[in-house]
Design a protein around this motif. Structure first.
Motif, PDB file in Angstrom:
ATOM      1  N   GLN A  47      -5.237  -7.894   1.633  1.00 25.50           N
ATOM      2  CA  GLN A  47      -4.916  -8.445   2.956  1.00 25.50           C
ATOM      3  C   GLN A  47      -3.924  -7.545   3.698  1.00 25.50           C
ATOM      4  OE1 GLN A  47      -3.694 -12.284   1.470  1.00 25.50           O
ATOM      5  NE2 GLN A  47      -5.609 -13.264   2.127  1.00 25.50           N
ATOM      6  N   VAL A  48      -3.011  -6.928   2.957  1.00 24.56           N
ATOM      7  CA  VAL A  48      -2.094  -5.970   3.575  1.00 24.56           C
ATOM      8  C   VAL A  48      -2.874  -4.772   4.094  1.00 24.56           C
ATOM      9  CG1 VAL A  48      -0.211  -4.342   3.153  1.00 24.56           C
ATOM     10  CG2 VAL A  48      -0.095  -6.662   2.195  1.00 24.56           C
ATOM     11  N   ALA A  49      -3.794  -4.273   3.271  1.00 24.51           N
ATOM     12  CA  ALA A  49      -4.618  -3.132   3.687  1.00 24.51           C
ATOM     13  C   ALA A  49      -5.447  -3.491   4.918  1.00 24.51           C
ATOM     14  CB  ALA A  49      -5.527  -2.703   2.535  1.00 24.51           C
ATOM     15  N   GLU A  50      -5.979  -4.705   4.939  1.00 20.01           N
ATOM     16  CA  GLU A  50      -6.763  -5.164   6.094  1.00 20.01           C
ATOM     17  C   GLU A  50      -5.895  -5.176   7.354  1.00 20.01           C
ATOM     18  OE1 GLU A  50      -8.911  -9.279   7.643  1.00 20.01           O
ATOM     19  OE2 GLU A  50      -8.612  -8.968   5.495  1.00 20.01           O
ATOM     20  N   ALA A  51      -4.672  -5.674   7.234  1.00 17.36           N
ATOM     21  CA  ALA A  51      -3.769  -5.705   8.390  1.00 17.36           C
ATOM     22  C   ALA A  51      -3.430  -4.296   8.873  1.00 17.36           C
ATOM     23  CB  ALA A  51      -2.487  -6.452   8.028  1.00 17.36           C
ATOM     24  N   ALA A  52      -3.423  -3.339   7.925  1.00 16.96           N
ATOM     25  CA  ALA A  52      -3.113  -1.949   8.278  1.00 16.96           C
ATOM     26  C   ALA A  52      -4.338  -1.197   8.772  1.00 16.96           C
ATOM     27  CB  ALA A  52      -2.519  -1.233   7.066  1.00 16.96           C
ATOM     28  N   GLY A  53      -5.520  -1.808   8.608  1.00 13.47           N
ATOM     29  CA  GLY A  53      -6.754  -1.170   9.058  1.00 13.47           C
ATOM     30  C   GLY A  53      -7.232  -0.059   8.150  1.00 13.47           C
ATOM     31  N   VAL A  54      -6.880  -0.155   6.855  1.00 12.74           N
ATOM     32  CA  VAL A  54      -7.308   0.857   5.882  1.00 12.74           C
ATOM     33  C   VAL A  54      -7.827   0.156   4.630  1.00 12.74           C
ATOM     34  CG1 VAL A  54      -5.628   2.538   6.712  1.00 12.74           C
ATOM     35  CG2 VAL A  54      -5.019   1.026   4.818  1.00 12.74           C
ATOM     36  N   GLY A  55      -8.401   0.946   3.728  1.00 11.27           N
ATOM     37  CA  GLY A  55      -8.829   0.398   2.446  1.00 11.27           C
ATOM     38  C   GLY A  55      -7.676   0.361   1.465  1.00 11.27           C
ATOM     39  N   ARG A  56      -7.831  -0.446   0.423  1.00 11.73           N
ATOM     40  CA  ARG A  56      -6.763  -0.585  -0.577  1.00 11.73           C
ATOM     41  C   ARG A  56      -6.396   0.762  -1.195  1.00 11.73           C
ATOM     42  NH1 ARG A  56      -6.100  -4.942  -5.349  1.00 11.73           N
ATOM     43  NH2 ARG A  56      -4.815  -3.725  -6.764  1.00 11.73           N
ATOM     44  N   THR A  57      -7.408   1.586  -1.499  1.00 10.41           N
ATOM     45  CA  THR A  57      -7.117   2.873  -2.127  1.00 10.41           C
ATOM     46  C   THR A  57      -6.282   3.770  -1.220  1.00 10.41           C
ATOM     47  OG1 THR A  57      -9.243   3.711  -1.321  1.00 10.41           O
ATOM     48  CG2 THR A  57      -9.182   2.828  -3.564  1.00 10.41           C
ATOM     49  N   ARG A  58      -6.450   3.602   0.086  1.00 12.65           N
ATOM     50  CA  ARG A  58      -5.669   4.394   1.033  1.00 12.65           C
ATOM     51  C   ARG A  58      -4.182   4.069   0.918  1.00 12.65           C
ATOM     52  NH1 ARG A  58      -6.383   9.143   3.726  1.00 12.65           N
ATOM     53  NH2 ARG A  58      -5.255   9.156   5.715  1.00 12.65           N
ATOM     54  N   LEU A  59      -3.873   2.795   0.709  1.00  9.10           N
ATOM     55  CA  LEU A  59      -2.472   2.393   0.539  1.00  9.10           C
ATOM     56  C   LEU A  59      -1.827   3.131  -0.625  1.00  9.10           C
ATOM     57  CD1 LEU A  59      -2.279  -1.488   0.990  1.00  9.10           C
ATOM     58  CD2 LEU A  59      -1.289   0.258   2.467  1.00  9.10           C
ATOM     59  N   TYR A  60      -2.602   3.285  -1.692  1.00 13.06           N
ATOM     60  CA  TYR A  60      -2.036   3.859  -2.907  1.00 13.06           C
ATOM     61  C   TYR A  60      -1.862   5.374  -2.836  1.00 13.06           C
ATOM     62  CZ  TYR A  60      -2.283  -0.707  -5.062  1.00 13.06           C
ATOM     63  OH  TYR A  60      -2.095  -2.032  -5.353  1.00 13.06           O
ATOM     64  N   LYS A  61      -2.231   5.972  -1.696  1.00 12.11           N
ATOM     65  CA  LYS A  61      -1.863   7.364  -1.470  1.00 12.11           C
ATOM     66  C   LYS A  61      -0.388   7.466  -1.083  1.00 12.11           C
ATOM     67  CE  LYS A  61      -4.118  10.481   0.543  1.00 12.11           C
ATOM     68  NZ  LYS A  61      -4.798  11.329   1.538  1.00 12.11           N
ATOM     69  N   TYR A  62       0.163   6.342  -0.609  1.00 12.76           N
ATOM     70  CA  TYR A  62       1.526   6.345  -0.100  1.00 12.76           C
ATOM     71  C   TYR A  62       2.474   5.474  -0.922  1.00 12.76           C
ATOM     72  CZ  TYR A  62      -0.788   8.513   3.846  1.00 12.76           C
ATOM     73  OH  TYR A  62      -1.529   9.368   4.619  1.00 12.76           O
ATOM     74  N   PHE A  63       1.940   4.626  -1.764  1.00 13.78           N
ATOM     75  CA  PHE A  63       2.755   3.787  -2.646  1.00 13.78           C
ATOM     76  C   PHE A  63       2.243   3.943  -4.069  1.00 13.78           C
ATOM     77  CE2 PHE A  63       2.832   1.836   1.527  1.00 13.78           C
ATOM     78  CZ  PHE A  63       4.190   1.624   1.726  1.00 13.78           C
ATOM     79  N   ALA A  64       3.160   4.061  -5.011  1.00 14.98           N
ATOM     80  CA  ALA A  64       2.764   4.277  -6.401  1.00 14.98           C
ATOM     81  C   ALA A  64       1.963   3.106  -6.944  1.00 14.98           C
ATOM     82  CB  ALA A  64       4.008   4.504  -7.257  1.00 14.98           C
ATOM     83  N   ASP A  65       2.369   1.898  -6.564  1.00  9.60           N
ATOM     84  CA  ASP A  65       1.693   0.690  -7.035  1.00  9.60           C
ATOM     85  C   ASP A  65       2.162  -0.486  -6.179  1.00  9.60           C
ATOM     86  OD1 ASP A  65       4.297   0.195  -7.942  1.00  9.60           O
ATOM     87  OD2 ASP A  65       3.834   0.784  -9.991  1.00  9.60           O
ATOM     88  N   ALA A  66       1.749  -1.695  -6.549  1.00 11.14           N
ATOM     89  CA  ALA A  66       2.124  -2.886  -5.783  1.00 11.14           C
ATOM     90  C   ALA A  66       3.635  -3.090  -5.783  1.00 11.14           C
ATOM     91  CB  ALA A  66       1.426  -4.113  -6.356  1.00 11.14           C
ATOM     92  N   THR A  67       4.274  -2.782  -6.894  1.00  9.37           N
ATOM     93  CA  THR A  67       5.725  -2.955  -6.983  1.00  9.37           C
ATOM     94  C   THR A  67       6.457  -2.025  -6.012  1.00  9.37           C
ATOM     95  OG1 THR A  67       5.599  -3.635  -9.303  1.00  9.37           O
ATOM     96  CG2 THR A  67       7.719  -2.822  -8.526  1.00  9.37           C
ATOM     97  N   ASP A  68       5.951  -0.811  -5.862  1.00 11.16           N
ATOM     98  CA  ASP A  68       6.539   0.136  -4.912  1.00 11.16           C
ATOM     99  C   ASP A  68       6.423  -0.407  -3.492  1.00 11.16           C
ATOM    100  OD1 ASP A  68       7.670   2.441  -3.843  1.00 11.16           O
ATOM    101  OD2 ASP A  68       5.783   3.563  -3.865  1.00 11.16           O
ATOM    102  N   LEU A  69       5.282  -0.966  -3.152  1.00 12.05           N
ATOM    103  CA  LEU A  69       5.092  -1.557  -1.822  1.00 12.05           C
ATOM    104  C   LEU A  69       6.019  -2.756  -1.627  1.00 12.05           C
ATOM    105  CD1 LEU A  69       3.672  -1.937   0.888  1.00 12.05           C
ATOM    106  CD2 LEU A  69       1.837  -3.160  -0.328  1.00 12.05           C
TER     107      LEU A  69
END
Length: 236
Positions: A47-69
């Motif tokens: 849902q965070v990725a959806e709000a950002a307009g990207v896929g989940r894997t895209r998020l993990y290019k910038y955050f190590a994991d869910a805990t980092d986010l």
């Protein structure tokens, strides 16, 4: 010389990537804050990725994991809360005005960001370095600020300044816990009513402490402010 030029190019690319990465992280955190506000404290990474307009894997290019986010969200939330609580850091006016303004700021923020507050209580303890809880950090900063302020006035009135810290932390606990409970169970009470009750309770505790030392303070007369409102080094 060629090696030096190559090194400079590499350093430049590294700096640009670091700046780009930091900007994107902040954009994703802002998207996460929107998702939390809309979907609640149990918002998913998808849902965070959806709000950002990207896929989940895209998020993990910038955050190590869910805990980092989650840790980045907590850090950003602390920035926002600190800005909203400006009346606490810079008190002005009469005792009544100081108390009411600070409580209005606190209860107003919590009422407007209830889902974020719930999210922080659920996630920030494990997400931040050293297990630091974002809510606790903010409460401690407020209490330390009040401790410094109370210490100043108690000394001015010739009273025992040792009680400054217990009173400050006690008042912060009273306001925060009462507001948090009201958030979950308003019981038909408006935020304005809650803020009014809290302001009265806070003044009664302060007034009782002053009267015990023989000082009667008019809550409607402006107080002379300390020469400097900056918190001394080491106190917060």
């Amino acid at each position: 010389m060629a090696t030096s030029s190559a090194s400079r190019r590499t350093d430049g690319r590294t700096a640009r990537w670091a700046g780009h990465r930091e900007r994107r992280r902040r954009e994703f955190v802002d998207a996460a804050l929107r998702a939390i506000a809309e979907r609640g404290p149990e918002v998913s990474i998808e849902q965070v990725a959806e709000a950002a307009g990207v896929g989940r894997t895209r998020l993990y290019k910038y955050f190590a994991d869910a805990t980092d986010l989650q840790g980045a969200i907590a850090d950003r939330a602390v920035e926002l809360i600190t800005a909203e609580l400006a009346p606490v850091w810079n008190p002005r006016g009469t005792p009544t005005q100081m108390i009411q303004t600070a409580i209005d700021a606190h209860t107003g923020w919590l009422a407007s960001h209830g889902n974020l507050y719930r999210y922080l209580t659920m996630h920030s303890l494990t997400a931040r370095p050293g297990g630091q809880n974002a809510i606790t950090d903010v409460k401690t900063a407020i209490a330390q600020r009040l401790t410094w302020l109370f210490d100043h006035y108690l000394r001015e009135f010739g009273l025992d300044a040792r009680v400054a810290e217990p009173i400050a932390f006690g008042l912060v606990g009273l306001v925060e816990s009462s507001t948090a409970r009201w958030l979950e169970n308003p019981g038909g009470m408006s935020r304005a009513e809650l803020a009014g009750h809290l302001a009265r309770w806070v003044w009664q505790l302060l007034d009782g402490t002053l009267r015990a030392g023989g000082v009667e303070l008019d809550p409607h007369r402006p107080l002379a402010l300390p020469d400097s409102l900056a918190v001394p080094d080491g106190s917060g």
